[in-house]
Enzyme design. Structure first.
Site, PDB file in Angstrom:
ATOM      1  N   GLU A  64     -18.477 -59.792  -9.282  1.00 49.49           N
ATOM      2  CA  GLU A  64     -19.011 -59.526  -7.934  1.00 49.49           C
ATOM      3  C   GLU A  64     -20.526 -59.494  -8.046  1.00 49.49           C
ATOM      4  O   GLU A  64     -21.079 -58.781  -8.888  1.00 49.49           O
ATOM      5  CB  GLU A  64     -18.511 -58.187  -7.394  1.00 49.49           C
ATOM      6  CG  GLU A  64     -19.007 -57.939  -5.967  1.00 49.49           C
ATOM      7  CD  GLU A  64     -18.781 -56.518  -5.443  1.00 49.49           C
ATOM      8  OE1 GLU A  64     -18.868 -56.337  -4.224  1.00 49.49           O
ATOM      9  OE2 GLU A  64     -18.550 -55.607  -6.257  1.00 49.49           O
ATOM     10  N   ASP A  83     -20.395 -58.524   7.618  1.00 54.87           N
ATOM     11  CA  ASP A  83     -20.285 -58.198   9.050  1.00 54.87           C
ATOM     12  C   ASP A  83     -21.364 -58.950   9.833  1.00 54.87           C
ATOM     13  O   ASP A  83     -21.459 -58.794  11.044  1.00 54.87           O
ATOM     14  CB  ASP A  83     -20.483 -56.694   9.285  1.00 54.87           C
ATOM     15  CG  ASP A  83     -21.911 -56.278   9.008  1.00 54.87           C
ATOM     16  OD1 ASP A  83     -22.446 -56.660   7.943  1.00 54.87           O
ATOM     17  OD2 ASP A  83     -22.523 -55.608   9.863  1.00 54.87           O
ATOM     18  N   ASP A 122     -27.260 -59.412   1.250  1.00 61.61           N
ATOM     19  CA  ASP A 122     -28.421 -59.240   2.137  1.00 61.61           C
ATOM     20  C   ASP A 122     -28.579 -60.494   3.002  1.00 61.61           C
ATOM     21  O   ASP A 122     -28.593 -61.611   2.470  1.00 61.61           O
ATOM     22  CB  ASP A 122     -29.684 -59.016   1.304  1.00 61.61           C
ATOM     23  CG  ASP A 122     -29.598 -57.738   0.471  1.00 61.61           C
ATOM     24  OD1 ASP A 122     -29.154 -56.707   1.003  1.00 61.61           O
ATOM     25  OD2 ASP A 122     -29.966 -57.774  -0.721  1.00 61.61           O
ATOM     26  N   LYS A 125     -34.809 -64.216   8.296  1.00 65.94           N
ATOM     27  CA  LYS A 125     -35.917 -65.141   8.593  1.00 65.94           C
ATOM     28  C   LYS A 125     -35.697 -66.465   7.862  1.00 65.94           C
ATOM     29  O   LYS A 125     -35.388 -66.467   6.661  1.00 65.94           O
ATOM     30  CB  LYS A 125     -37.252 -64.534   8.160  1.00 65.94           C
ATOM     31  CG  LYS A 125     -37.628 -63.328   9.008  1.00 65.94           C
ATOM     32  CD  LYS A 125     -38.981 -62.797   8.653  1.00 65.94           C
ATOM     33  CE  LYS A 125     -39.295 -61.622   9.574  1.00 65.94           C
ATOM     34  NZ  LYS A 125     -40.047 -60.566   8.939  1.00 65.94           N
ATOM     35  N   THR A 168     -15.658 -52.262   0.768  1.00 66.75           N
ATOM     36  CA  THR A 168     -16.915 -51.956   0.081  1.00 66.75           C
ATOM     37  C   THR A 168     -17.588 -50.804   0.853  1.00 66.75           C
ATOM     38  O   THR A 168     -17.159 -50.450   1.955  1.00 66.75           O
ATOM     39  CB  THR A 168     -17.858 -53.179   0.065  1.00 66.75           C
ATOM     40  OG1 THR A 168     -18.496 -53.292   1.334  1.00 66.75           O
ATOM     41  CG2 THR A 168     -17.125 -54.470  -0.256  1.00 66.75           C
ATOM     42  N   GLU A 169     -18.662 -50.268   0.287  1.00 68.82           N
ATOM     43  CA  GLU A 169     -19.389 -49.205   0.991  1.00 68.82           C
ATOM     44  C   GLU A 169     -19.903 -49.716   2.343  1.00 68.82           C
ATOM     45  O   GLU A 169     -19.771 -49.056   3.367  1.00 68.82           O
ATOM     46  CB  GLU A 169     -20.597 -48.713   0.166  1.00 68.82           C
ATOM     47  CG  GLU A 169     -20.271 -47.717  -0.913  1.00 68.82           C
ATOM     48  CD  GLU A 169     -19.889 -48.358  -2.233  1.00 68.82           C
ATOM     49  OE1 GLU A 169     -19.939 -49.604  -2.339  1.00 68.82           O
ATOM     50  OE2 GLU A 169     -19.520 -47.617  -3.169  1.00 68.82           O
ATOM     51  N   TYR A 170     -20.504 -50.900   2.312  1.00 68.29           N
ATOM     52  CA  TYR A 170     -21.064 -51.454   3.559  1.00 68.29           C
ATOM     53  C   TYR A 170     -19.958 -51.759   4.564  1.00 68.29           C
ATOM     54  O   TYR A 170     -20.140 -51.589   5.762  1.00 68.29           O
ATOM     55  CB  TYR A 170     -21.875 -52.727   3.261  1.00 68.29           C
ATOM     56  CG  TYR A 170     -23.336 -52.447   3.013  1.00 68.29           C
ATOM     57  CD1 TYR A 170     -23.728 -51.652   1.945  1.00 68.29           C
ATOM     58  CD2 TYR A 170     -24.328 -52.966   3.831  1.00 68.29           C
ATOM     59  CE1 TYR A 170     -25.067 -51.389   1.701  1.00 68.29           C
ATOM     60  CE2 TYR A 170     -25.665 -52.707   3.600  1.00 68.29           C
ATOM     61  CZ  TYR A 170     -26.031 -51.915   2.538  1.00 68.29           C
ATOM     62  OH  TYR A 170     -27.352 -51.645   2.306  1.00 68.29           O
ATOM     63  N   GLU A 171     -18.840 -52.231   4.063  1.00 65.01           N
ATOM     64  CA  GLU A 171     -17.727 -52.578   4.950  1.00 65.01           C
ATOM     65  C   GLU A 171     -17.257 -51.345   5.720  1.00 65.01           C
ATOM     66  O   GLU A 171     -17.028 -51.398   6.933  1.00 65.01           O
ATOM     67  CB  GLU A 171     -16.585 -53.150   4.098  1.00 65.01           C
ATOM     68  CG  GLU A 171     -15.404 -53.648   4.893  1.00 65.01           C
ATOM     69  CD  GLU A 171     -14.449 -54.450   4.017  1.00 65.01           C
ATOM     70  OE1 GLU A 171     -14.752 -54.679   2.820  1.00 65.01           O
ATOM     71  OE2 GLU A 171     -13.399 -54.857   4.535  1.00 65.01           O
TER      72      GLU A 171
HETATM   73  C1  LIG Z   1     -26.357 -55.097   1.337  1.00 63.76           C
HETATM   74  S1  LIG Z   1     -26.001 -54.602  -0.291  1.00 63.76           S
HETATM   75  C2  LIG Z   1     -24.205 -54.666  -0.341  1.00 63.76           C
HETATM   76  C3  LIG Z   1     -23.626 -53.859  -1.464  1.00 63.76           C
HETATM   77  C4  LIG Z   1     -22.112 -53.918  -1.634  1.00 63.76           C
HETATM   78  N1  LIG Z   1     -21.676 -55.257  -1.986  1.00 63.76           N
HETATM   79  C5  LIG Z   1     -21.392 -53.434  -0.412  1.00 63.76           C
HETATM   80  O1  LIG Z   1     -20.779 -54.268   0.282  1.00 63.76           O
HETATM   81  O2  LIG Z   1     -21.399 -52.228  -0.139  1.00 63.76           O
HETATM   82  C6  LIG Z   1     -26.459 -56.051  -1.238  1.00 63.76           C
HETATM   83  C7  LIG Z   1     -26.716 -55.754  -2.703  1.00 63.76           C
HETATM   84  O3  LIG Z   1     -26.950 -56.984  -3.383  1.00 63.76           O
HETATM   85  C8  LIG Z   1     -27.927 -56.751  -4.375  1.00 63.76           C
HETATM   86  N2  LIG Z   1     -28.565 -58.051  -4.705  1.00 63.76           N
HETATM   87  C9  LIG Z   1     -29.307 -58.809  -3.883  1.00 63.76           C
HETATM   88  N3  LIG Z   1     -29.752 -59.916  -4.510  1.00 63.76           N
HETATM   89  C10 LIG Z   1     -29.262 -59.849  -5.771  1.00 63.76           C
HETATM   90  C11 LIG Z   1     -29.397 -60.690  -6.918  1.00 63.76           C
HETATM   91  N4  LIG Z   1     -30.134 -61.823  -6.867  1.00 63.76           N
HETATM   92  N5  LIG Z   1     -28.765 -60.327  -8.056  1.00 63.76           N
HETATM   93  C12 LIG Z   1     -28.039 -59.186  -8.107  1.00 63.76           C
HETATM   94  N6  LIG Z   1     -27.884 -58.341  -7.052  1.00 63.76           N
HETATM   95  C13 LIG Z   1     -28.493 -58.661  -5.910  1.00 63.76           C
HETATM   96  C14 LIG Z   1     -28.893 -55.779  -3.729  1.00 63.76           C
HETATM   97  O4  LIG Z   1     -29.669 -55.074  -4.675  1.00 63.76           O
HETATM   98  C15 LIG Z   1     -27.934 -54.874  -2.955  1.00 63.76           C
HETATM   99  O5  LIG Z   1     -27.562 -53.725  -3.684  1.00 63.76           O
END
Ligand SMILES: C[S@@+](CC[C@H](N)C(=O)[O-])C[C@H]1O[C@@H](n2cnc3c(N)ncnc32)[C@H](O)[C@@H]1O
Length: 212
Positions: free
Chosen positions: A44, A154, A118, A122, A191-194
């Site tokens: 993941e 989402d 993320d 933009k 997931t946490e965000y979900e």
């Molecule tokens: C919006 S959070 C979602 C976290 C988790 N997957 C959830 O659904 O709860 C996105 C995560 O992806 C990580 N992330 C973003 N770009 C990344 C990269 N190039 N390599 C590893 N992790 C990355 C960020 O640090 C962040 O913790």
């Protein structure tokens, strides 16, 4: 995922080499040696606080999992879960997904999960989206032939963008759901965000994209 700075996080990650792989390049081509059992490997990317990866590892002991996360202050919470649950089939890597081919041989990974990546809304930041074509090249580099990406979000804009990106890359789209939680998909691990965004009433989008 914005997180309080935790200056102690790096040290804590280093204290648990049985769960957090410190020099992942040394295992390139032999990841099965890191786990108790030689079995398929799912990763993941952007694993955050680890609810999904630890839930999947508990539900599927016949699969090995690696959670990959850039931010040490976030992945340290995933570590706490794994320590508590003493799961033998899950490891963590505190690295940038851009470097994955340094850590995995071609065909060493059986599936990639992207959850609530993320969105980088933009246009000038499109290259940072984990479903941008350069990332699709990276995943193809390490996946088995006809390997799959399973993607949830989402964010409607990111979902539409990603469907186009997968499709333009020549991937096969399967099980596209515009509302995962009312669909007949079984065995969903949140997931946490979900949890956070579905509690706010947001729909969850999901798809599987397969290389060919
Ligand atoms: C919006 S959070 C979602 C976290 C988790 N997957 C959830 O659904 O709860 C996105 C995560 O992806 C990580 N992330 C973003 N770009 C990344 C990269 N190039 N390599 C590893 N992790 C990355 C960020 O640090 C962040 O913790």
């Amino acid at each position: 995922m914005r997180q309080r700075n935790k200056p102690w996080a790096k040290e804590k990650l280093a204290d648990y080499p049985q769960y957090v792989i410190g020099s992942p390049d040394q295992w390139k081509g032999k990841w099965h040696e890191v786990f108790e059992k030689k079995q398929p490997l799912h990763i993941e990317i952007g694993t955050g606080k680890g609810r999904f990866i630890s839930g999947m590892a508990k539900a599927n002991p016949m699969i090995n999992y690696i959670g990959i996360e850039l931010q040490d202050s976030v992945i340290v919470t995933a570590l706490d879960r794994i320590i508590e649950e003493e799961l033998p089939n899950v490891k963590l890597m505190n690295v940038d997904a851009n470097n994955l081919p340094t850590f995995f041989e071609k065909g060493e990974v059986d599936r990639v999960y992207l959850n609530f990546s993320d969105p980088w809304p933009k246009t000038r930041h499109a290259k940072r989206r984990l479903t941008y074509k350069t990332f699709l090249e990276i995943y193809e580099d390490i996946l088995v032939d006809q390997g799959e990406i399973h993607f949830k979000t989402d964010n409607q804009g990111l979902f539409e963008y990603s469907l186009t990106s997968f499709s333009e890359y020549g991937m096969l789209l399967k099980y596209v759901s515009l509302d995962l939680h009312t669909s007949n998909f079984e065995g969903n691990i949140m997931t946490e965000y979900e949890e956070k965004f579905s509690n706010k009433g947001n729909r969850i989008y999901r798809c599987e994209a397969q290389y060919r």
